[in-house]
Structures are given as structure tokens and as C-alpha cells.
Design a protein around this motif. Structure first.
Motif, PDB file in Angstrom:
ATOM      1  N   UNK A  76       7.950   7.585  -5.953  1.00 47.98           N
ATOM      2  CA  UNK A  76       9.004   8.220  -5.251  1.00 47.98           C
ATOM      3  C   UNK A  76       8.733   9.185  -4.709  1.00 47.98           C
ATOM      4  N   UNK A  77       7.751   9.974  -4.837  1.00 48.37           N
ATOM      5  CA  UNK A  77       7.365  11.199  -4.544  1.00 48.37           C
ATOM      6  C   UNK A  77       7.614  12.158  -5.557  1.00 48.37           C
ATOM      7  N   UNK A 103      12.645   8.571  -1.195  1.00 45.98           N
ATOM      8  CA  UNK A 103      11.396   7.966  -1.375  1.00 45.98           C
ATOM      9  C   UNK A 103      10.602   8.504  -0.406  1.00 45.98           C
ATOM     10  N   UNK A 104       9.579   9.339  -0.800  1.00 44.33           N
ATOM     11  CA  UNK A 104       8.534   9.926   0.169  1.00 44.33           C
ATOM     12  C   UNK A 104       7.334   8.823   0.307  1.00 44.33           C
ATOM     13  N   UNK A 281      16.178  -2.552  -5.379  1.00 42.17           N
ATOM     14  CA  UNK A 281      15.289  -3.478  -4.825  1.00 42.17           C
ATOM     15  C   UNK A 281      13.893  -2.644  -4.346  1.00 42.17           C
ATOM     16  N   UNK A 282      14.308  -1.417  -3.479  1.00 40.30           N
ATOM     17  CA  UNK A 282      13.331  -0.653  -2.828  1.00 40.30           C
ATOM     18  C   UNK A 282      12.317  -0.025  -4.007  1.00 40.30           C
ATOM     19  N   UNK A 283      13.023   0.466  -5.025  1.00 37.79           N
ATOM     20  CA  UNK A 283      12.167   0.991  -6.032  1.00 37.79           C
ATOM     21  C   UNK A 283      11.446   0.268  -6.617  1.00 37.79           C
ATOM     22  N   UNK A 284      11.711  -1.253  -6.671  1.00 31.71           N
ATOM     23  CA  UNK A 284      10.878  -2.233  -7.287  1.00 31.71           C
ATOM     24  C   UNK A 284       9.710  -2.343  -6.519  1.00 31.71           C
ATOM     25  N   UNK A 285       9.998  -2.632  -5.374  1.00 34.32           N
ATOM     26  CA  UNK A 285       9.157  -2.833  -3.760  1.00 34.32           C
ATOM     27  C   UNK A 285       7.989  -1.748  -4.185  1.00 34.32           C
ATOM     28  N   UNK A 286       8.528  -0.607  -4.146  1.00 37.88           N
ATOM     29  CA  UNK A 286       7.539   0.602  -4.058  1.00 37.88           C
ATOM     30  C   UNK A 286       6.587   0.840  -5.232  1.00 37.88           C
ATOM     31  N   UNK A 287       7.137   0.729  -6.325  1.00 38.24           N
ATOM     32  CA  UNK A 287       6.624   0.634  -7.575  1.00 38.24           C
ATOM     33  C   UNK A 287       5.412  -0.367  -7.754  1.00 38.24           C
ATOM     34  N   UNK A 288       5.715  -1.607  -7.068  1.00 34.25           N
ATOM     35  CA  UNK A 288       4.896  -2.600  -7.220  1.00 34.25           C
ATOM     36  C   UNK A 288       3.782  -2.488  -6.126  1.00 34.25           C
ATOM     37  N   UNK A 289       4.069  -2.081  -4.951  1.00 34.92           N
ATOM     38  CA  UNK A 289       3.187  -2.013  -3.807  1.00 34.92           C
ATOM     39  C   UNK A 289       2.520  -0.832  -3.355  1.00 34.92           C
ATOM     40  N   UNK A 290       2.894   0.282  -3.596  1.00 37.76           N
ATOM     41  CA  UNK A 290       2.598   1.594  -3.355  1.00 37.76           C
ATOM     42  C   UNK A 290       2.447   2.387  -4.614  1.00 37.76           C
ATOM     43  N   UNK A 291       1.294   3.444  -4.354  1.00 35.87           N
ATOM     44  CA  UNK A 291       1.038   4.398  -5.572  1.00 35.87           C
ATOM     45  C   UNK A 291       1.655   5.749  -5.300  1.00 35.87           C
ATOM     46  N   UNK A 292       2.435   6.035  -4.285  1.00 34.54           N
ATOM     47  CA  UNK A 292       2.990   7.446  -4.116  1.00 34.54           C
ATOM     48  C   UNK A 292       2.004   8.064  -2.645  1.00 34.54           C
ATOM     49  N   UNK A 293       2.646   9.094  -2.069  1.00 33.48           N
ATOM     50  CA  UNK A 293       1.965   9.592  -1.112  1.00 33.48           C
ATOM     51  C   UNK A 293       0.986  10.626  -1.568  1.00 33.48           C
ATOM     52  N   UNK A 294      -0.275  11.017  -0.954  1.00 34.78           N
ATOM     53  CA  UNK A 294      -1.030  12.045  -1.185  1.00 34.78           C
ATOM     54  C   UNK A 294      -0.514  13.117  -1.745  1.00 34.78           C
TER      55      UNK A 294
END
Lengths: 407, 407
Positions: A76-77, A103-104, A281-294
Motif C-alpha cells: 500500500x506504500x 494506496x501509493x 477488493x483493491x487491497x486484495x488486487x494490489x497485494x496479489x499483483x503489485x509489490x509496492x512503489x520503489x
């Protein structure tokens, strides 16, 4: 044989920018001594500010030492950034947003593109016309449209922005589920008043619809009566999501940082008679397909919320807004009706002729590249967009050239 | 009311890491003077190398000056990085990959998660068991599965990695369209020989299937007879996509950089009797939903391909591999059959008892946190995974504690 997602075949080839590139290239080879000035693309040209650069250096040094090294961050940042965002961008405007609702990410393009994944395939979608193509193309890929004809996809509801409605279309006159809005608008530069945004919020609350509010250009608003965030409007915290970006105001197009606000109070139907929090839903989507911004980029973004960074953002957006004023004044002086360029970095100009004809005139007679409005949708026909994102001397020269050649 | 994507409701709550966190937290409150050593999560602990840090500083300085500032980059990544990747990671291994076939991104998790968007909803998908959950969850969200029961989703084909097949399952005995493979494997640490990978390539060529090959741990391979890339195998350039990451070997988990190779020769059915290049689909997907990886991060990644960076990557992966050797030796000395830990940073241990029981034993008796294999799928039951990603002294102490408490 494995079969592709057939919806991709419905996508119209992205004709706009390739066609621009082809015409510019042809002009350049015919006029080697007259390099054109490019006011077409919305990319910044000013360097990063001192605060951002210092943030990058500090983060690099932290990453070099075991004691301060940071590996995977929260999807989430970092909280230090989400707290700064809430303080300056929402609390200061009276919008009650919690850091947990922020959500960053690495870009508003990604977020506005990915958000539609959370909804059913038969969701009815409304988009503006003219429109930022990402809203449309990602829904086409997901199978929410029919085929393309005459500049529009079957199955989408288009909200035309016209001179008659002041480029702020009213809410749809039919039920839709999902509305994409963008204010200050790309490409028209139009802004929406509190009353106009409230009408959208009321519509969404009545219809059980969700608003995806793209506020990537909010930082350019100078008129204090114009909402920067949709969450300044009562009820929006139950029916809206907002996208923001560091790209244009902090010069982060090459760094990549943005954020999305999903209030905890927004609920959507679960298809079985109940509801589910959109946040989950968005949290689940991001946790599954994204690893955070640099991390270094988040660190630099956070610097933009300090005293120095805030002043630099103001200075940088003032710089581009002054460009916009120069553009609008010059075009109005030539007799062209203009929208935007005030509280917005884009000027939308009624050329009184087909968009591509005006594009060709400006390229061939003045050596200036703009964007034909028709490329953003049928309602853009007859208009061009001029972007304020360039250096001052280039903008001044471009307007001199246009004024001389069209006078 | 707008309705959510109903497939999200099929997702099993991500029980594994929250359950680990709960048990660790309970242990910590009961043993305040005995902080556990965490060898569960696959995150690196060593700081960035000098070359990477220098790349970040240099990029920050470039971004501070108008003459060297970079805004939006190519969605596919900067060519200087894609050329370095091809030279060191492919040409040197005899794999004929062109820089135009490389797509730089912000993470292999994003790429392995997003790639399934390119295919039809009724695509038949095969995944390993035990499995990295992203392969499964993203296909669940896309509607390619039924419901979950007994650790598996209906509609997915599972390829069980067992002691009998040396943790390298043979290709499916039924037709599938899309196969996810990961070697060196997470979580088992197993590697695949050229013959084993060739069998997969041959299967895919025969079946018209596509292989998604996750080679995020390729840099840990020391045995030169083991392929690092699937493109070392003839025919793979017509039926495979490969995912690589800078996360583990260059310590980039917090920086975010990875890349995906999509050969021009891979074609998939278009559903109307023809074929379409897979490259075109991925390019369109990325250009629509992604704006490129952060420039300073790409600059740092490129530094890892220089003489100094290459030596540092070797040193860093040697460091973690030496940890893996310590872990594997200690566990074997205690009589546990082990896989991985050689050419791989993960050791997969047959505990001779249910995974969670062994997890509890190691936590409560030795104060060491591992990952229960059952959390990765039913074929992981009876195993635990120990990660080599920690500092040397922590790994040594963990193994001392385990040896003492279990002896």
C-alpha cells in the motif's frame, strides 16, 4: 493452440500519436532548418526540484547501509508518505481521508487502468468524450464493449463535453454503474464547480454507481472555490475513488509515483444480494499483483510535502500555468475560442475547422506541433489541444510563430 | 448498484503469512527475552552494492539538470538496459534474444500476475504444486477456476512436485493451454535439467501450449550444465515467455526492477482461425496500462551489468548460497532429507510430520521462523521451506539453535 483474449482485437490501433509522429517526421525531413516546437505531448520538461533530488540521494545512501536498507515495502506504500498525503492533500481541504485509505503506486495510468478489474464484466461504463484513452481501452480489453465504429465503442455510454455544456457534461440520463471523470480535464482543460461535482455525486448515490475521479491535474487549480478533490463533496466518500499523481506537478513522469484513494465506506454489490467493501477488493488486487512503489521514489515524493517541497511544487505549477496563460492569450488574440489554460495546463482551442486540418496548418505554417482533438473522440472534432508543458522560451517562440503565420 | 468481479469471492483468504504472523506474535509475547530468527520470508537483508548506489546517485544528479532530465521513458524500458540484459543474460548463454523482445518492468510479481490478461477466459491452466500463489490467484480473479476445496481450485491442472519425481514434475498427461514453471523453484529449491526442460518445450510445441517460465532465481545457478534460461532450449523461442528479476541477486526488492522476455516468434490463436504474435498483445497491454519503470532504478539496474556490478552480483549470490549450504548441511546432519540450497536460495525439508507441527517445533523449541510447506499447496504438506535470505550470523545462530534443540 492457446487462444488470445479476443477483446484485444476490438482495440482500434492507437492511431493518434503514431499519425502525429508520421506527419511531424515528414515535416522535419522537408524542413531540416526549421525544427518544430512540440506542444503536443503532456510530458514535463523542467528538472526535478532540489527537495526531490535530495530525497533520492538520501534514500540511495540509506539503501547502501545494512542498518537502514529497506527490502520489500508495504504493497500500500510507506505510512510516512500516506500520512503526508492525507495532511496536505485532504485534511487541509476539509476532506476526511484516513492514511489507510491511500494506496501509493507507480502511476495513475496503472491505477486508472487496473481499477476496472474489480468489477463484473457486464458493468455499464460511462466515459467522457473527448477522453483519456486508458479509461476506454482497458474496458475494451476486459470485454465490456462491442466493436468500434465512428470513433466510439458499442456498449459504452459517452458523455460529450461541448461548448453548450461548458465542457462539463451533466450526469448520464440513463443508469450506468461506473463513471470515469477527470477534472481539471485532459484534454479540454475544463474544471468542474462544486455544484457540478455534487450533481455527479448525487447521481452516483441514487444510481448505486461508482465514480472513478481522475484528479491528476488538481495541483494546477488556483481558484479556491473549485474542489481539488471529489472528497470535498458530501457523500463522495460512499461512491467515489480518486486518482492523483506526482507526475506533472513534481516532475515525476520519469520517477513514477502516484496514489489512489479508496474510502472504507464505499461498498459494492457482491452479486449474491450482499455488499463488499471496495477497499477490500483493491487491497486484495494490489497485494496479489503489485509489490509496492520503489522506496527511493516514495522518499522523494514525501519530500514534496515538506516546507521546501511544497514551495517548489507551487513554483513549478506556477511556471507551467504561466505558459498556459501565454498560450491562451495568444490564441484568443487570434480570435479562437479557448477553454482551459486557467487552473489547468491544457488549452482546448476551437479551430473552426477539422482538427487535423488545423494540426496541419500549425505544423506546416508555424512549425508547431499540437494534438488534434478528434484523436480523443468524436466530440473533440474541430478542436486542438495545446500543452503548457515545455520551457518558457519554447512556448513564447511557438506562440510568436503561430501569431505571425496565422495573422 | 455496481457489482464486483464475483471471482474475487472464490479467493481463499491469504491464510499462510497471516497465520505465521499470529503464531510468531504469540511466541514473542510469551518469550520477550528470546527474539526469534526469521528465515521464513524471501526478502533480502544485504544492502545495495556500490555499483547500484552509484547508479542511483548518478541518475538523481541527471534528473536535477534540465539538459539531462528524463520524463516519460519508453513503456518497454530504456534500450541501454535491454541491450545489457541481452548481452549478459542471453547471448552469453547462446540464447538468441533481441533487445526488442525484452520488456523492463517494476517487478516479476506484476508481470507474472498480469500476463494471463492476454488469454481467453476458458484457457486451461497448469500450475505446480507447491506453487507461488500469484500464478493461481491471478487466474482465479480472471475467472479461469471454480471454487476452492482441499487446497486446490477446480478447473486448474496441478503438477505435483514430489520426492518420487525429484520435485520436477513431468509435463501434464492431458492437454493444457498455459503452463507456469519456476526453476530454480520457489518454494522447493529444485532445479530442472536441460532434458527436463526440453520435455516441457516439446510438450508445449506439440500441444500448442505456452510456457510462462519464472526464472527469478536463475542467478543462483552455479552448475553450468543447468539452463539459466528456457531460451537455451531449442524450440522455446516459439512457445515460451520468461520472467527475470533483479530483486534477489542485486538486492532490488525495495527498488523494484524486473524484466520479461517475449520472443517475436511466439504466436497464439486469435479465435477466428488465424494467429496473432504474442509480442503484439503484451506490447499493447503494457503501453495501455503501464508507463515504464522508474528511470533511476533502470539506471541502477544497468550498473549491475558492468564489470563491477557483475562481480558484486556474483559476490551477493555467493553470500546467500553459502547461507543455503549452512542450512542444508545442518538439516541433513539432523537426518532430514533436503532439496534445494544448491543452485538455489531455498532449502525444502522433509520433516516427517505435518508442516505446521514442524513449524511449531522450530518456533517453540528453537526460536526460528520457517515457512510451512503446506501453505504452498497440498503437495507441500510434510515439508518446510527455509530461506537463505538473512545475514550470515543470524543463519548460523538459527542452525545452532535448531541443532541443539532437535538433537
Amino acid at each position: 493452440m492457446i487462444t488470445c483474449n479476443g477483446n484485444f482485437a476490438k482495440l482500434r490501433a492507437s492511431y493518434l500519436f503514431s499519425e502525429i509522429a508520421a506527419r511531424v517526421s515528414s515535416f522535419e525531413s522537408g524542413n531540416p532548418d526549421r525544427p518544430p516546437i512540440k506542444l503536443g505531448i503532456g510530458d514535463v520538461t523542467r528538472p526535478l526540484t532540489d527537495a526531490a533530488v535530495q530525497g533520492l540521494h538520501a534514500a540511495a545512501d540509506e539503501m547502501a547501509r545494512a542498518e537502514t536498507f529497506r527490502g520489500y515495502g508495504p504493497e500500500q506504500g510507506y505510512r510516512f508518505l500516506r500520512e503526508a498525503i492525507v495532511r496536505r492533500d485532504f485534511a487541509s481541504r476539509g476532506a476526511a481521508i484516513d492514511p489507510d485509505e491511500v494506496f501509493v503506486s507507480d502511476g495513475a495510468k496503472c491505477d486508472t487502468g487496473n481499477f476496472q478489474e474489480l468489477f463484473a464484466v457486464d458493468t455499464v461504463v460511462a466515459v467522457p468524450d473527448p477522453v483519456y484513452p486508458v479509461y476506454v481501452d482497458t474496458n475494451v480489453m476486459a470485454g465490456r464493449t462491442g466493436t468500434w465504429s465512428n470513433g466510439r465503442y458499442d456498449g459504452l455510454h459517452y458523455m460529450a463535453a461541448t461548448p453548450e455544456n461548458g465542457f462539463v457534461p451533466p450526469p448520464p440520463d440513463q443508469p450506468v454503474d461506473l463513471l470515469y471523470l477527470c477534472f481539471p480535464n485532459n484534454p479540454t482543460g475544463a474544471t468542474a464547480t462544486a455544484e457540478q461535482l455534487q450533481a455527479y455525486v448525487d447521481y452516483a448515490r441514487d444510481a448505486g454507481a461508482l465514480i472513478l475521479f481522475d484528479a491528476a491535474y488538481a495541483e494546477f487549480i488556483r481558484d479556491d472555490s473549485i474542489p481539488r478533490s471529489i472528497f470535498e463533496l458530501p457523500g463522495a466518500e460512499r461512491c467515489a475513488v480518486e486518482f492523483r499523481s506526482f507526475s506533472k506537478t513534481a516532475g515525476f513522469t520519469g520517477l513514477r509515483c502516484a496514489y489512489t484513494v479508496v474510502p472504507r465506506a464505499v461498498a459494492v454489490a457482491d452479486g449474491s444480494g450482499g455488499t463488499v467493501p471496495l477497499w477490500d477488493l483493491w487491497m486484495r488486487r494490489q497485494a496479489t499483483k503489485f509489490n509496492g512503489a520503489s522506496y527511493p521514489i516514495q522518499r522523494a515524493a514525501a519530500e514534496m510535502y515538506g516546507e521546501r517541497g511544497s514551495a517548489e511544487i507551487r513554483e513549478l505549477s506556477d511556471y507551467y500555468l504561466a505558459n498556459a496563460t501565454i498560450i491562451r492569450s495568444a490564441m484568443e488574440k487570434l480570435g479562437f475560442p479557448c477553454t482551459g489554460g486557467i487552473n489547468s495546463p491544457y488549452v482546448w482551442i476551437d479551430g473552426g475547422r477539422p482538427s487535423w486540418d488545423f494540426f496541419d496548418d500549425l505544423l506546416n505554417r508555424a512549425g508547431v506541433v499540437v494534438t488534434p482533438g478528434a484523436g480523443f473522440g468524436p466530440a473533440g472534432e474541430g478542436f486542438i489541444r495545446i500543452s503548457a508543458f515545455n520551457d518558457r522560451d519554447r512556448v513564447e517562440e511557438a506562440m510568436d510563430r503561430i501569431s505571425t503565420s496565422l495573422a
